[in-house]
Structures are given as structure tokens and as C-alpha cells.
Write an enzyme that holds these catalytic residues in place. Structure first.
Site: not given
Length: 212
Positions: A44, A69, A118, A122, A154, A191-194
Site C-alpha cells: 500500500e 508512508e 493526494d 494544479k 473520492d 480507510t479512515e478517509y473513506e
């Protein structure tokens, strides 16, 4: 997002070298020796706080998971989750994804996960996106010929960009989901974000691809 500094992180890294592997490049082509078995290796990239990798390792105990990470303050949080889980099929690396070829030998990895990377919206930052072609070149080298690249986000703009990037590079798209939770995949680990974005009604996009 700026991460809160953890003054204890350096000590934690020094005290847990069995989990957060220092000098990880020394294990290139030797990761199965470190795990002590011949199980497949799944990586991952951008493991965040560790919820996904812990969930996957629990669900698939016959697979070895390696989380990469860069952020020190984030990887120690992931490591704490791993310790609490008691699972032995996870290792973590504090490293930049740009150095992937220093960490893994050709064909050494069976699956790569990119979760909520991320988006670098831009145009001048396009080369930093983890689905830009220079990263795809790295993934292709370390992945086994039958290995999968699995991408979740997302961010619709990043997802659309990535589908084009994959197609232009020549990847074969095995699955494209525009609303993963509506599709109700029982094997999906969030995931936490998900969890956060899904709770707000934000659709989650997922793509599974192989190098053709």
C-alpha cells in the site's frame, strides 16, 4: 493536510525497527525472508493511519502486507494500530514512493494499492500524482506480470485523470466503479478517509488494472 507533530515519534521509530523497517532498501528481493514465508506481497503506497492495511491483513492472513508512508507522525500512528492488532503479516516503511525501485526487485510485488492519494489538482504538479506515467513505470517494474494495481479515491477529477493515464500507458482496466459503496463489495476494506467521505454521501471511485 498538515499533520500534528509527535515529539515521541523518533523514539518510537528507534524502538520498533521490527515493524517500521529502517534501511528498507537492504531487503530488496528479500522481503519474503523477512516475513519468513513465501506468501504473496501486497504493497500500500500512502498507508496513512493504518486502518486499511490492518483490515486487509486481518482479512487475508495468507498475504504479507507492506505499507509505505512518508510522514513520520502518520506512520507511527499506523504502527500503533498494527501493534494493537497483534498481526504478524504487516511491515511498514517510512519512505517516498518515488524510491519504489530501491525497495523492491522486478516482479517482487503481487498487488499495489493506491488509496486516497493526494490529487495535486494544479497542472504544474501533475508529475507528483501517484498515477502519473513515471509512477506507473515504477509499478510495472516491481509488479509480477499478473499483479494488480488497485486505486481508490473520492476525487472525481483525479479518478478521471487516472483512467486516462492508465489507458494511455496501456493498462487493462479490469474494474471501474463510480460508486463503490452502492455497488456493495463485501470484501472492501475502508480507510479512515473513506469512512469520513462516505458518511457525507460522497461517492467512492475504484479501479482495478493490470499491465498489459
Amino acid at each position: 493536510m498538515r499533520q500534528r507533530n509527535k515529539p515521541w515519534a523518533d523514539d518510537f521509530l528507534r524502538e520498533n525497527t521490527d515493524l517500521i523497517i529502517p534501511n528498507a532498501n537492504e531487503y530488496k528481493n528479500k522481503w519474503k525472508d523477512l516475513f519468513g514465508n513465501d506468501s504473496p506481497i501486497h504493497v500500500e503506497i500512502g498507508t496513512g493511519k493504518g486502518q486499511f492495511i490492518v483490515g486487509m491483513a486481518r482479512q487475508y492472513p495468507h498475504i504479507n502486507f507492506i505499507g509505505i508512508e512518508l510522514s513520520k507522525s502518520v506512520i507511527v500512528t499506523a504502527a500503533q494500530k498494527v501493534q494493537e492488532s497483534g498481526l504478524s503479516n504487516i511491515r511498514l516503511i517510512q519512505e517516498n514512493a518515488e524510491n519504489l525501485l530501491e525497495l523492491f526487485m522486478e516482479n517482487e510485488v503481487d498487488t499495489i494499492y493506491l488509496n486516497f492519494s493526494d490529487p495535486w489538482p494544479k497542472n504544474r504538479h501533475e508529475k507528483r500524482r501517484l498515477t502519473f506515467r513515471t509512477f506507473l513505470e515504477r509499478y510495472e517494474e516491481v509488479l509480477h506480470p499478473s499483479g494488480e494495481l488497485i486505486f481508490k479515491t473520492d476525487n472525481r477529477g483525479l479518478f478521471e485523470y487516472s483512467l486516462v493515464s492508465f489507458s494511455e500507458y496501456g493498462l487493462l482496466l479490469k474494474e471501474v466503479s463510480l460508486d463503490l459503496h452502492r455497488d456493495d463489495d463485501p470484501e472492501n476494506i475502508m480507510t479512515e478517509y473513506e469512512e469520513k467521505f462516505s458518511a457525507k454521501g460522497q461517492p467512492i471511485y475504484r479501479c482495478k488494472a493490470v499491465f498489459n
